[in-house]
Design an enzyme around this catalytic site. Sequence first.
Site, PDB file in Angstrom:
ATOM      1  CG  HIS A   1      -1.982  -1.166   1.067  1.00 40.83           C
ATOM      2  ND1 HIS A   1      -3.223  -1.242   1.877  1.00 40.83           N
ATOM      3  CD2 HIS A   1      -2.207  -2.294   0.085  1.00 40.83           C
ATOM      4  CE1 HIS A   1      -3.822  -2.360   0.991  1.00 40.83           C
ATOM      5  NE2 HIS A   1      -3.189  -2.876   0.165  1.00 40.83           N
TER       6      HIS A   1
ATOM      7  NE  ARG B   1      -4.849   0.456  -1.294  1.00 41.37           N
ATOM      8  CZ  ARG B   1      -3.942   0.100  -1.855  1.00 41.37           C
ATOM      9  NH1 ARG B   1      -4.022  -1.016  -2.844  1.00 41.37           N
ATOM     10  NH2 ARG B   1      -2.841   0.896  -1.824  1.00 41.37           N
TER      11      ARG B   1
HETATM   12  C1  HEM Z   1      -6.205  -9.872   4.910  1.00 44.98           C
HETATM   13  C2  HEM Z   1      -5.354  -9.389   4.028  1.00 44.98           C
HETATM   14  C3  HEM Z   1      -5.706  -8.864   2.557  1.00 44.98           C
HETATM   15  C4  HEM Z   1      -6.870  -8.644   2.023  1.00 44.98           C
HETATM   16  C5  HEM Z   1      -8.253  -8.980   2.852  1.00 44.98           C
HETATM   17  C6  HEM Z   1      -6.662  -8.307   0.721  1.00 44.98           C
HETATM   18  C7  HEM Z   1      -7.617  -7.888  -0.133  1.00 44.98           C
HETATM   19  C8  HEM Z   1      -7.364  -7.211  -1.447  1.00 44.98           C
HETATM   20  C9  HEM Z   1      -8.073  -6.941  -2.309  1.00 44.98           C
HETATM   21  C10 HEM Z   1      -9.869  -7.062  -2.101  1.00 44.98           C
HETATM   22  C11 HEM Z   1      -7.892  -6.411  -3.297  1.00 44.98           C
HETATM   23  C12 HEM Z   1      -8.380  -5.765  -4.612  1.00 44.98           C
HETATM   24  C13 HEM Z   1      -8.670  -6.770  -5.600  1.00 44.98           C
HETATM   25  C14 HEM Z   1      -9.109  -6.334  -6.805  1.00 44.98           C
HETATM   26  O1  HEM Z   1     -10.173  -5.841  -6.886  1.00 44.98           O
HETATM   27  O2  HEM Z   1      -8.344  -6.566  -7.900  1.00 44.98           O
HETATM   28  C15 HEM Z   1      -6.311  -6.564  -3.096  1.00 44.98           C
HETATM   29  C16 HEM Z   1      -5.200  -5.889  -4.049  1.00 44.98           C
HETATM   30  C17 HEM Z   1      -4.047  -6.261  -3.758  1.00 44.98           C
HETATM   31  N1  HEM Z   1      -3.599  -6.952  -2.997  1.00 44.98           N
HETATM   32 FE1  HEM Z   1      -4.441  -7.659  -1.101  1.00 44.98          FE
HETATM   33  N2  HEM Z   1      -5.260  -8.292   0.579  1.00 44.98           N
HETATM   34  C18 HEM Z   1      -4.641  -8.536   1.540  1.00 44.98           C
HETATM   35  C19 HEM Z   1      -3.447  -8.752   1.691  1.00 44.98           C
HETATM   36  C20 HEM Z   1      -2.236  -8.765   0.967  1.00 44.98           C
HETATM   37  C21 HEM Z   1      -0.975  -8.868   0.876  1.00 44.98           C
HETATM   38  C22 HEM Z   1      -0.139  -9.704   2.209  1.00 44.98           C
HETATM   39  C23 HEM Z   1      -0.350  -8.499  -0.132  1.00 44.98           C
HETATM   40  C24 HEM Z   1       1.245  -8.474  -0.364  1.00 44.98           C
HETATM   41  C25 HEM Z   1       2.113  -8.957   0.117  1.00 44.98           C
HETATM   42  C26 HEM Z   1      -1.239  -8.006  -1.090  1.00 44.98           C
HETATM   43  C27 HEM Z   1      -1.090  -7.469  -2.154  1.00 44.98           C
HETATM   44  C28 HEM Z   1      -1.919  -6.904  -2.903  1.00 44.98           C
HETATM   45  C29 HEM Z   1      -1.553  -6.146  -4.337  1.00 44.98           C
HETATM   46  C30 HEM Z   1      -0.534  -5.933  -4.927  1.00 44.98           C
HETATM   47  C31 HEM Z   1      -3.181  -5.779  -4.667  1.00 44.98           C
HETATM   48  C32 HEM Z   1      -3.252  -4.912  -5.962  1.00 44.98           C
HETATM   49  C33 HEM Z   1      -3.216  -3.455  -5.485  1.00 44.98           C
HETATM   50  C34 HEM Z   1      -3.337  -2.541  -6.566  1.00 44.98           C
HETATM   51  O3  HEM Z   1      -4.713  -2.138  -7.000  1.00 44.98           O
HETATM   52  O4  HEM Z   1      -2.497  -2.058  -7.175  1.00 44.98           O
HETATM   53  N3  HEM Z   1      -2.541  -7.898  -0.281  1.00 44.98           N
HETATM   54  N4  HEM Z   1      -6.078  -6.890  -1.927  1.00 44.98           N
END
Ligand code: HEM
Length: 839
Positions: A183, A335
């Site tokens: 983030h 977020r």
């Molecule tokens: C409980 C933990 C987490 C939740 C609930 C979560 C949830 C989400 C959600 C809902 C999205 C948007 C999906 C979409 O509409 O495309 C997202 C995007 C993403 N998440 Fe997670 N995430 C979590 C943890 C993580 C972790 C640990 C990482 C990396 C180490 C990560 C990396 C990413 C990345 C790179 C994106 C794309 C962001 C962007 O828009 O550029 N997330 N995540």
Amino acid sequence: MEFLSSKPRTPGELLALFRYPRDPYTVEQARAGEIFEQTLLLIQRHVNEGLTVDTNGTAFRYNDLVSPRFLDMIANLSGCTAHRRFNNCSDICFHQKYRSHDGTCNNLQHPMWGASLTAFERLLKSVYDNGFNLPRGANEQYHNGAPLPLPRLVSTTMIGTETITPDDRYTHMLMQWGQFLDHDLDATVAALSQSRFSDGQLCSAVCTNDPPCFPVMFPPGDPRQARSGGARCMFFVRSSPVCGSGMTSLLMNSVYPREQINQLTSFIDASNVYGSSDHESEEIRDLASQRGLLRQGIVQRSGKPLLPFATGPPTECMRDENESPIPCFLAGDHRANEQLGLTAMHTLWFREHNRIATELLRLNPHWDGDTIYHEARKIVGAQMQHITYSHWLPKILGEAGIKLMDEYRGYDPNVNAGIFNAFATAAFRFGHTLINPILYRLDENFQPIPQGHISLHKAFFSPFRIVNEGGIDPLLRGLFAVAGKMRVSSQLLNTELTERLFSMAHAVALDLAAMNIQRGRDHGVPSYNDYRVFCNLSSAHTFEDLRNEIRDPHVREKLQRLYGTPLNIDLFPALMAEDLVPGSRLGPTLMCLLTTQFKRLRDGDRFWYENPGVFSPAQLTQLKQTSLARVLCDNGDNINRVQPDVFRVAEFPHGYASCDDIPKMDLRMWQDCCEDCRTKGQFNALSFHFRGRRSADHSYAEENPTNGAKKREGRSIVEDPRGRPTNVTLTSKPSTEPSLNDFQDFVVDMQKTITSLRKQIKRLEARLSRTDCTDEEGRERSSNERWKKNACTTCECQNAQVTCFVEACPPAECPRPVKLKGSCCPVCLTQPTSADHGA
Ligand code: HEM
């Protein structure tokens, strides 16, 4: 965006809240692209109704249908042409020292590299079904002789898992740092409209591929379909296009494939703490106090403040009438409220900024608020870089990956540190495989808190649990004292994420795995095989060719059943299914992609903390003392025991150390000492004269005109008081002695310095002696005044600082507690009240 002005009612609305940009400039930019696209679609529809031109092919040109003058007008009206930012980086004194908030002018030759609100970079050309904007799989078209599987089918067949294997080495903090770091790096701008352009119907209500809706369809027989009252799809909206790419590029008589926008600066610069635009940063800063602080919210019993609350939509984090009326917290990344572990990290780091800023002001009382803010911000950004590259990445990349990253050899202005699309859309989402289905919450003795641990789906958008259920410490202990989830190729994402993401009563919950795959297609990310080739792995012609990277034959067999050909496999599921390179937490292709990105983020950042000149050697030594353990000790509510490396699993209690034994960064290296003062701010006038005197004897002739003049027979040309040159004879006094003119200049400068110092002292005194406050509505409050902010919150003004206390509600003792008007905590109504009779 009316739906965001009321409480979110569905998982789709929560997702929108998670992805929706808060910054008005971002909204404006995304809106322009969409209006423009929508206009073109309308033209296309009208044309189709009356004309027989094939508007679906790429050969067709809008200019044949609408005159260039009108197209120009549409582009201008939509705002699509107004968003080209020009940065000349002319304030070089600022750009030499500090980062801009939006990342511009980091690279002085390419000021937009890595800046917020620019297109993601591409490692490989995008792949769309029509060549420029239609996602793969949007229609039934075959690819390489096979249809693409529905993303939800891929998720249920090979991703979702009820069972998990704990990581024997690393804690759940490894996951949490990953998300917090992400983030700081990327946030894709989502489509602003959540309704079909064609008829305004909500994307959550229709299951058709009409822009911007791109629903995730349920495959036949999906048990979730039955559980969701027969719904055919899950909510999904496409990401916003860059103006002039995709559909809107057709205007410019060219076909420029659709690109997506990164809302954040790509650099590791703590933009998750400070925001990615000037506007966002101003919302977060406490500009009134002039102490370089970030705004703080209510103070809990521990004495430490929480983040301020967000105001204006989208703010509502309250999903259930019976939950406490706590809104979302405001942080540098919108977020921050997505899940409690993440919110706890944001709280920790905003406190770290304020801790450092307070210490810097103590050491340098003559610094103004801006200097303190930027110096503290610079330190916080450097701490995050150090934790990421020295403590976190080595565990993710292992020895093999660290070797690939090579040593740091200084800033390279030819490296573009922008985030590439496949990193944000697939590769870095590997972190989703490390998430535990439960957030553990532990007390000072590392025992469960009375309210217990919490299922992940209850931790989404629930800041009230931080306020009412013990602050941030229990969550933080649960992150560093409990093992994380191990990625096993048959256990990828836990079902809290695939079956209960952002779940609410009576609405279809989302599936993160299916969304990741769908997002990859939305962004035109090429298939896994193309990245294998990019990463110097073999191109796979059969599923057997994948055996070195995906050893489990059952997993390969599932891929074969789903995709039919190895050429079609989506990037995300294949990266996740690869076996780990020994000593790392990544498979080979993922390793290649992450090292490529993290190398660029380091080498292409002019403000990289180890880049010579960014910090003094003494400061750098201190920065390298930073650890997440120390940040937890300093900024937790009351954390006093941690393991020195909080990413590593430790036995309690002997693997833990007292916070007293965790190394600290010594901020005295940031104190302006007297020698340094001469080159700083208001001391310039003084130092010029002293430096001149002292160095005269040691200067070269060309630097020392007086010496040169002496050599030229003691004569020199100077100007008379009316500006005419006259010859004067110098006295026999050594020229290093100050002349009368010099002395007069010196006195004038001294006077200026004294006046400036006086002003600063006055400002400082005013700041220190101010005892009244301004409340959040802008009202003046006198010292010691107390007032009720709302039913649960009482604030008071002390020493010019507003401190608010929130009443913590005890757990209700009945199943259906009721909130009475004007009271803070829900109560149990054992006997019917007159209100009940009236109802
Ligand atoms: C409980 C933990 C987490 C939740 C609930 C979560 C949830 C989400 C959600 C809902 C999205 C948007 C999906 C979409 O509409 O495309 C997202 C995007 C993403 N998440 Fe997670 N995430 C979590 C943890 C993580 C972790 C640990 C990482 C990396 C180490 C990560 C990396 C990413 C990345 C790179 C994106 C794309 C962001 C962007 O828009 O550029 N997330 N995540």
